[in-house]
Design a protein around this motif. Structure first.
Motif, PDB file in Angstrom:
ATOM      1  N   LEU A 100      -2.077  -3.046   5.399  1.00  0.00           N
ATOM      2  CA  LEU A 100      -2.615  -2.104   4.423  1.00  0.00           C
ATOM      3  C   LEU A 100      -1.582  -1.782   3.346  1.00  0.00           C
ATOM      4  O   LEU A 100      -1.894  -1.774   2.154  1.00  0.00           O
ATOM      5  N   ARG A 101      -0.357  -1.527   3.764  1.00  0.00           N
ATOM      6  CA  ARG A 101       0.689  -1.201   2.793  1.00  0.00           C
ATOM      7  C   ARG A 101       0.903  -2.346   1.821  1.00  0.00           C
ATOM      8  O   ARG A 101       1.020  -2.140   0.605  1.00  0.00           O
ATOM      9  N   GLN A 102       0.942  -3.559   2.344  1.00  0.00           N
ATOM     10  CA  GLN A 102       1.181  -4.725   1.495  1.00  0.00           C
ATOM     11  C   GLN A 102       0.014  -4.948   0.529  1.00  0.00           C
ATOM     12  O   GLN A 102       0.212  -5.260  -0.650  1.00  0.00           O
ATOM     13  N   GLU A 103      -1.207  -4.726   1.023  1.00  0.00           N
ATOM     14  CA  GLU A 103      -2.390  -4.974   0.199  1.00  0.00           C
ATOM     15  C   GLU A 103      -2.476  -4.006  -0.975  1.00  0.00           C
ATOM     16  O   GLU A 103      -2.862  -4.398  -2.085  1.00  0.00           O
ATOM     17  N   TYR A 104      -2.113  -2.765  -0.757  1.00  0.00           N
ATOM     18  CA  TYR A 104      -2.300  -1.752  -1.799  1.00  0.00           C
ATOM     19  C   TYR A 104      -1.036  -1.434  -2.594  1.00  0.00           C
ATOM     20  O   TYR A 104      -1.134  -1.011  -3.739  1.00  0.00           O
ATOM     21  N   LEU A 105       0.136  -1.600  -1.994  1.00  0.00           N
ATOM     22  CA  LEU A 105       1.364  -1.256  -2.712  1.00  0.00           C
ATOM     23  C   LEU A 105       2.312  -2.427  -2.892  1.00  0.00           C
ATOM     24  O   LEU A 105       3.270  -2.333  -3.667  1.00  0.00           O
ATOM     25  N   GLY A 106       2.070  -3.508  -2.181  1.00  0.00           N
ATOM     26  CA  GLY A 106       2.989  -4.627  -2.283  1.00  0.00           C
ATOM     27  C   GLY A 106       4.379  -4.219  -1.812  1.00  0.00           C
ATOM     28  O   GLY A 106       4.527  -3.617  -0.756  1.00  0.00           O
ATOM     29  N   ASP A 107       5.393  -4.515  -2.605  1.00  0.00           N
ATOM     30  CA  ASP A 107       6.774  -4.191  -2.224  1.00  0.00           C
ATOM     31  C   ASP A 107       7.252  -2.863  -2.808  1.00  0.00           C
ATOM     32  O   ASP A 107       8.433  -2.519  -2.683  1.00  0.00           O
ATOM     33  N   ARG A 108       6.339  -2.117  -3.458  1.00  0.00           N
ATOM     34  CA  ARG A 108       6.767  -0.849  -4.063  1.00  0.00           C
ATOM     35  C   ARG A 108       6.924   0.237  -3.008  1.00  0.00           C
ATOM     36  O   ARG A 108       6.326   0.192  -1.934  1.00  0.00           O
ATOM     37  N   ARG A 109       7.707   1.241  -3.336  1.00  0.00           N
ATOM     38  CA  ARG A 109       7.889   2.383  -2.455  1.00  0.00           C
ATOM     39  C   ARG A 109       6.748   3.388  -2.640  1.00  0.00           C
ATOM     40  O   ARG A 109       6.080   3.408  -3.669  1.00  0.00           O
ATOM     41  N   PHE A 110       6.553   4.205  -1.615  1.00  0.00           N
ATOM     42  CA  PHE A 110       5.642   5.330  -1.749  1.00  0.00           C
ATOM     43  C   PHE A 110       6.313   6.373  -2.639  1.00  0.00           C
ATOM     44  O   PHE A 110       7.447   6.796  -2.372  1.00  0.00           O
ATOM     45  N   SER A 111       5.620   6.795  -3.691  1.00  0.00           N
ATOM     46  CA  SER A 111       6.194   7.753  -4.629  1.00  0.00           C
ATOM     47  C   SER A 111       5.057   8.362  -5.443  1.00  0.00           C
ATOM     48  O   SER A 111       3.899   7.939  -5.348  1.00  0.00           O
ATOM     49  N   VAL A 112       5.404   9.335  -6.265  1.00  0.00           N
ATOM     50  CA  VAL A 112       4.398   9.920  -7.151  1.00  0.00           C
ATOM     51  C   VAL A 112       3.819   8.839  -8.059  1.00  0.00           C
ATOM     52  O   VAL A 112       2.618   8.821  -8.345  1.00  0.00           O
ATOM     53  N   GLU A 113       4.667   7.898  -8.477  1.00  0.00           N
ATOM     54  CA  GLU A 113       4.214   6.834  -9.379  1.00  0.00           C
ATOM     55  C   GLU A 113       3.220   5.883  -8.699  1.00  0.00           C
ATOM     56  O   GLU A 113       2.354   5.310  -9.363  1.00  0.00           O
ATOM     57  N   LEU A 131      -6.284   3.387  -1.389  1.00  0.00           N
ATOM     58  CA  LEU A 131      -6.308   2.940   0.003  1.00  0.00           C
ATOM     59  C   LEU A 131      -7.118   3.939   0.848  1.00  0.00           C
ATOM     60  O   LEU A 131      -7.989   3.545   1.628  1.00  0.00           O
ATOM     61  N   PHE A 132      -6.824   5.241   0.685  1.00  0.00           N
ATOM     62  CA  PHE A 132      -7.549   6.282   1.426  1.00  0.00           C
ATOM     63  C   PHE A 132      -9.045   6.228   1.109  1.00  0.00           C
ATOM     64  O   PHE A 132      -9.888   6.332   2.005  1.00  0.00           O
ATOM     65  N   THR A 133      -9.364   6.078  -0.177  1.00  0.00           N
ATOM     66  CA  THR A 133     -10.770   6.024  -0.585  1.00  0.00           C
ATOM     67  C   THR A 133     -11.492   4.868   0.086  1.00  0.00           C
ATOM     68  O   THR A 133     -12.583   5.024   0.647  1.00  0.00           O
ATOM     69  N   ASP A 134     -10.882   3.692   0.031  1.00  0.00           N
ATOM     70  CA  ASP A 134     -11.530   2.505   0.598  1.00  0.00           C
ATOM     71  C   ASP A 134     -11.711   2.617   2.103  1.00  0.00           C
ATOM     72  O   ASP A 134     -12.803   2.390   2.633  1.00  0.00           O
ATOM     73  N   VAL A 135     -10.644   2.958   2.816  1.00  0.00           N
ATOM     74  CA  VAL A 135     -10.677   2.957   4.279  1.00  0.00           C
ATOM     75  C   VAL A 135     -11.536   4.089   4.832  1.00  0.00           C
ATOM     76  O   VAL A 135     -12.295   3.901   5.785  1.00  0.00           O
ATOM     77  N   LEU A 136     -11.434   5.263   4.236  1.00  0.00           N
ATOM     78  CA  LEU A 136     -12.110   6.436   4.808  1.00  0.00           C
ATOM     79  C   LEU A 136     -13.528   6.639   4.301  1.00  0.00           C
ATOM     80  O   LEU A 136     -14.323   7.313   4.965  1.00  0.00           O
TER      81      LEU A 136
END
Length: 541
Positions: free
Chosen positions: A394-407, A415-420
């Motif tokens: 899931l992380r790779q599909e939606y964020l790739g190699d980027r970090r979790f951040s405000v940006e 991701l939340f919208t799709d899965v939930l």
């Protein structure tokens, strides 16, 4: 299934279906099998609130299917008191102690237009949301709804959290008590609404979030067609991963351990012990199941009951019921908003007082710990490796190699919208396309509120969250998580939603329309049909 189908048949054919207001000159005075009640004149509508449909689910009736209300009133019942919340550990209650409500709460509240131009009204039965854990009929205002003047509204209260959904997965403590409450309330409405000028043959059942999922779950019983003419589920259906979860048995015994019932593995012993505890102890235990903030947002919810459970609500997984075709074949619409996942992703943007940083930054170190709880696959994976692999995917599909951040928040919210929410809405439409017989419609709402549930959870107003959970539904029922003052475009959409519901109830063939757009039926369609509703109008996709 329910062993009370015979009772259903009896209720639907019983005496009081054709009863009427006892004194046409005094519309506030109504007579029911239990006696007389008096409501309140609110100007453009009358209200009859806190009417009991079940015996109080306390003492020996706790953790049991609801029993129909059978008390008789010797004095005129005071129906002017607003409904109490069912006892809950509320996500939106400020402070550390989030306990609210009462255990004795099984009531319906009825709101009737003061409209002398007609003698009877179609009926909208409303099931509130709140992740099966919190919320209440009194928390969603109805002034906007009642301004239309053409529909009777009935709000249903039902048991929540561990009191409504604790389950050991066997016949001793099968669970789904909240769904059984809803069911009994709907039967009460069918049986008694004519006394208030309602049309029992014209009932639309609607709900939002867990309420929308509840509507769908009610539909999975074939005899629901004897109660409702049509249904609408806003941002919630029975296949969403937070609805029917696994692991209920373990949570029930952990609940017992937390409140002092020891390490018993016998469900009957557990149930007896839980009945001896205070309701506040049981409900306050919810905090022990949260891993951070209010995550997971649903810890006790619907389950698949064993076939030998007394008065079982469902004994198959919803997807199997749908594929069998053995469900209530009535016209139904379901929806999602384009950024539904702002609930419950937005809280990750709240700044922490200790560091001044947003919690989303912590996901970089805690993703594998928190993701299974945030996205509800903690109990559906066989091994920790499976769980970690899925988290990584899931992380790779939606964020790739980027970090979790405000940006990168918008990608996380997607991701939340799709899965939930979104994925299962589209899956449901595809399943009903193949297995449904009555019309099934889908729509997506894309028109952000100026301030809604995203800002409320993040505790900030400098972020654009898009069209979040409730931005459509709270145009119909006012809620404190979004501003009450609607923009001119939202006023138009609100009126269109009310007209859509009114016309849907009265349609003889289940046709559904919003403004100038006629919904396309998914049943037997070559592909999934979805209506898009935006600030500028509507369009079939």
């Amino acid at each position: 299934m329910y062993s009370t189908n015979i009772r259903l048949i009896f209720l639907l054919g019983s005496l009081w279906i054709t009863s009427s207001v006892s004194d046409p000159a005094d519309p506030l005075l109504v007579e029911l099998p239990s006696g007389k009640l008096r409501g309140r004149d609110n100007g453009n509508y009358y209200s009859y609130e806190s009417l009991p449909y079940a015996e109080p689910p306390t003492g020996e009736l706790r953790f049991e299917a609801p029993q129909p209300y059978k008390q008789q009133w010797t004095d005129t019942f005071d129906a002017t008191q607003p409904p109490v919340l069912c006892m809950q550990w509320g996500q939106f209650v400020e402070g550390d102690n989030k306990l609210a409500g009462d255990e004795d709460c099984l009531t319906v509240s009825i709101y009737k237009p003061n409209n002398s131009s007609r003698n009877s009204f179609p009926v909208v039965a409303y099931i509130h949301g709140g992740a099966f854990m919190f919320g209440g009929s009194s928390e969603n205002g109805h002034d906007k709804f009642m301004s239309d003047g053409n529909l009777i509204l009935v709000k249903i209260s039902y048991r929540l959290g561990p009191l409504g959904f604790a389950s050991t997965g066997d016949a001793n403590l099968p669970g789904n008590f909240g769904l059984k409450d809803q069911r009994l309330a709907l039967l009460w409405i069918k049986q008694n609404i004519a006394s208030f000028g309602g049309e029992p043959e014209n009932i639309l059942v609607i709900g939002h979030s867990a309420g929308g999922a509840s509507v769908h779950l009610q539909m999975l019983r074939e005899d629901f067609r004897n109660v409702a003419k049509a249904a609408i589920s806003f941002s919630g259906n029975a296949l969403d991963p937070w609805v029917v979860q696994q692991g209920g048995r373990g949570r029930a015994f952990e609940l017992g351990r937390i409140v002092g019932c020891g390490q018993t593995s016998d469900s009957l012993t557990l149930k007896k012990c839980l009945k001896s505890k205070s309701a506040s102890e049981i409900v306050s235990s919810v905090r022990s199941f949260l891993v951070l903030s209010y995550v997971p947002f649903s810890t006790f919810g619907p389950v698949v009951e064993p076939p030998d459970a007394p008065e079982a609500f469902i004994t198959q997984h919803p997807i199997d019921i749908i594929k069998s075709g053995k469900f209530a074949q009535i016209p139904w619409a379901l929806s999602h908003t384009t950024e539904d996942g702002g609930y419950n992703a937005a809280f990750l943007l709240e700044k922490q007082s200790s560091t001044g940083q947003e919690r989303i930054e912590e996901l970089n170190d805690r993703w594998f710990d928190w993701a299974p709880y945030l996205l509800f696959y903690r109990d559906s994976m066989t091994t920790i490796k499976d769980m970690d692999d899925y988290s990584r995917k899931l992380r790779q599909e939606y964020l790739g190699d980027r970090r979790f951040s405000v940006e990168s928040y918008w990608d996380l919210q997607r991701l939340f919208t799709d899965v939930l929410f979104k994925n299962e809405t589209e899956k449901i439409l595809d399943l009903y396309r193949k297995h449904g017989k009555s019309p099934v419609y889908g729509f997506a709402y894309d028109n952000p509120a100026n301030a809604g549930i995203g800002q409320a959870l993040a505790k900030r107003t400098d972020i654009n969250f898009g069209t979040v959970h409730g931005d459509d539904y709270f145009l119909i029922f006012e809620n404190v998580v979004r501003e009450f003052q609607l923009r001119s475009d939202e006023e138009i959409i609100s009126r269109n939603f009310l007209k859509m519901m009114n016309d849907f109830i009265l349609s003889e063939n289940g046709t559904l329309a919003f403004d100038t757009c006629v919904f396309q039926d998914n049943v037997d369609s070559s592909k999934v049909q979805l209506l898009s509703i935006t600030q500028n109008g509507c369009e079939n996709l």
